[in-house]
Design an enzyme around this catalytic site. Structure first.
Site, mmCIF file in Angstrom:
data_model
loop_
_atom_site.group_PDB
_atom_site.id
_atom_site.type_symbol
_atom_site.label_atom_id
_atom_site.label_comp_id
_atom_site.label_asym_id
_atom_site.label_seq_id
_atom_site.Cartn_x
_atom_site.Cartn_y
_atom_site.Cartn_z
ATOM 1 N N LYS A 221 0.813 -1.224 0.000
ATOM 2 C CA LYS A 221 0.000 0.000 0.000
ATOM 3 C C LYS A 221 0.842 1.267 0.000
ATOM 4 O O LYS A 221 2.006 1.254 0.368
ATOM 5 C CB LYS A 221 -0.972 -0.020 1.183
ATOM 6 N N ARG A 255 -3.818 -9.930 4.725
ATOM 7 C CA ARG A 255 -4.193 -10.003 3.306
ATOM 8 C C ARG A 255 -2.995 -9.510 2.497
ATOM 9 O O ARG A 255 -2.624 -8.346 2.605
ATOM 10 C CB ARG A 255 -5.429 -9.123 3.076
HETATM 11 N N1 HH2 Z 1 -7.450 -3.466 0.440
HETATM 12 C C1 HH2 Z 1 -7.696 -3.491 -0.885
HETATM 13 C C2 HH2 Z 1 -8.778 -4.213 -1.384
HETATM 14 N N2 HH2 Z 1 -9.574 -4.927 -0.577
HETATM 15 N N3 HH2 Z 1 -10.125 -5.679 1.588
HETATM 16 C C3 HH2 Z 1 -9.899 -5.690 2.913
HETATM 17 N N4 HH2 Z 1 -10.683 -6.404 3.739
HETATM 18 N N5 HH2 Z 1 -8.864 -4.980 3.462
HETATM 19 C C4 HH2 Z 1 -8.028 -4.233 2.701
HETATM 20 O O1 HH2 Z 1 -7.111 -3.579 3.267
HETATM 21 C C5 HH2 Z 1 -8.252 -4.192 1.282
HETATM 22 C C6 HH2 Z 1 -9.331 -4.940 0.758
HETATM 23 C C7 HH2 Z 1 -6.814 -2.726 -1.820
HETATM 24 O O2 HH2 Z 1 -5.694 -3.468 -2.186
HETATM 25 P P1 HH2 Z 1 -5.472 -4.259 -3.590
HETATM 26 O O3 HH2 Z 1 -6.350 -5.440 -3.672
HETATM 27 O O4 HH2 Z 1 -4.029 -4.527 -3.710
HETATM 28 O O5 HH2 Z 1 -5.807 -3.194 -4.674
HETATM 29 P P2 HH2 Z 1 -7.021 -3.010 -5.682
HETATM 30 O O6 HH2 Z 1 -8.276 -2.948 -4.892
HETATM 31 O O7 HH2 Z 1 -6.693 -1.723 -6.385
HETATM 32 O O8 HH2 Z 1 -7.024 -4.156 -6.620
#
Ligand code: HH2
Length: 276
Positions: A221, A255
């Site tokens: 992040k 995660r």
């Molecule tokens: N962060 C992201 C997406 N979903 N769900 C939970 N429960 N907690 C989190 O911190 C969280 C989440 C964002 O990260 P990422 O999947 O890498 O990015 P993107 O949503 O742009 O695909």
């Protein structure tokens, strides 16, 4: 032993569990989005399993700051073939979505967990999860993804996030979702400055005070970019450090994108901290 009820699975919560991310998006924050290619997504899911993931989290809508929304039909077109291929997965498959329509179809296709960055606030979302035996991750977000990083403000970030999560967990229980199915997540980076994120991590135990397991999503992040000065493709060491710190502050689930590196780091953590 504390267990998380997760569809046909019962996950023991003694040691931190690793949730491996599978992003079915062309525009994910981490840069590992697989687009709409189901075969590539399934291969990535298998690789996450082989690397030691205890759960998989599949998302078809990017939630990065400024991301454009995706229609439910498009989200489903991306998700369903992958869920179908993973129906006999040896670990629970979670689906990262806010839309009740997507939740219902994903649950019917074998999803064992719903991971909702909106904490089941969409009308119909509580009922969609209540009608299943899946787990649910309730995440805190201030604002909505398009604008959430514009000017996040709190009086006391930790207490405000904790109060929100408690209220959402209470709403779940009132809707008929057993406590043993609920996970809470303070939502790192979702309407938070670096200082807010650091306070949430320092006080992560606070979110477990109601007895629910806590999930922490720090992997790659921008807060890690702000601390290290590294672009997103060079944040593995910082992400692994953050996962270990989250575990040390009581996270039940981390995660992550980089499952193998996190698994080794948590093996050291477990050897020091979790061996009787
Ligand atoms: N962060 C992201 C997406 N979903 N769900 C939970 N429960 N907690 C989190 O911190 C969280 C989440 C964002 O990260 P990422 O999947 O890498 O990015 P993107 O949503 O742009 O695909």
């Amino acid at each position: 032993m504390r267990l998380l009820q997760c569809g046909r699975f019962r996950l023991p919560l003694e040691r931190p569990l690793i949730m491996g991310i599978v992003n079915l998006t062309p525009d994910s924050l981490s840069g590992d989005g697989i687009g709409t290619d189901a075969a590539r997504a399934v291969a990535h899911a298998q690789a996450q399993l082989e690397a030691g993931a205890d759960l998989l989290d599949i998302g078809a809508e990017s939630t990065r700051p400024g991301a454009a929304p995706v229609a439910a039909a498009d989200e489903l077109a991306r998700l369903l073939p992958v869920l179908h291929a993973l129906r006999d997965s040896p670990v629970p498959v979670s689906v990262d979505t806010c839309k009740p329509e997507v939740m219902r179809a994903a649950l019917a296709e074998g999803a064992a967990m719903i991971n909702d960055i909106a904490a089941l606030r969409e009308p119909g979302a509580l009922a969609a999860v209540a009608a299943s035996d899946a787990a649910v991750c309730l995440m805190h977000m201030q604002g909505e993804p398009r604008t959430m990083q514009t000017d996040p403000r709190y009086g006391d970030a930790v207490e405000e996030v904790a109060a929100f999560l408690k209220a959402r967990a209470d709403a779940c229980v009132a809707a008929g979702i057993a406590r043993s199915r609920i996970v809470l997540d303070p939502g790192f980076g979702f309407g938070k400055t670096l200082e807010h994120n650091l306070a949430l991590l320092r006080h992560l135990e606070r979110f477990g005070a109601e007895g629910y397991p806590v999930l922490a999503g720090l992997s790659r992040k921008s807060m890690l970019g702000a601390i290290t000065g590294r672009p997103v493709d060079q944040r593995v060491p910082a992400s692994v450090a953050a996962a270990v710190l989250a575990a040390a502050h009581g996270a039940a689930i981390v995660r992550v994108h980089d499952v193998a590196a996190t698994r080794d780091a948590l093996a050291v953590f477990n050897a020091v901290e979790k061996t009787p």
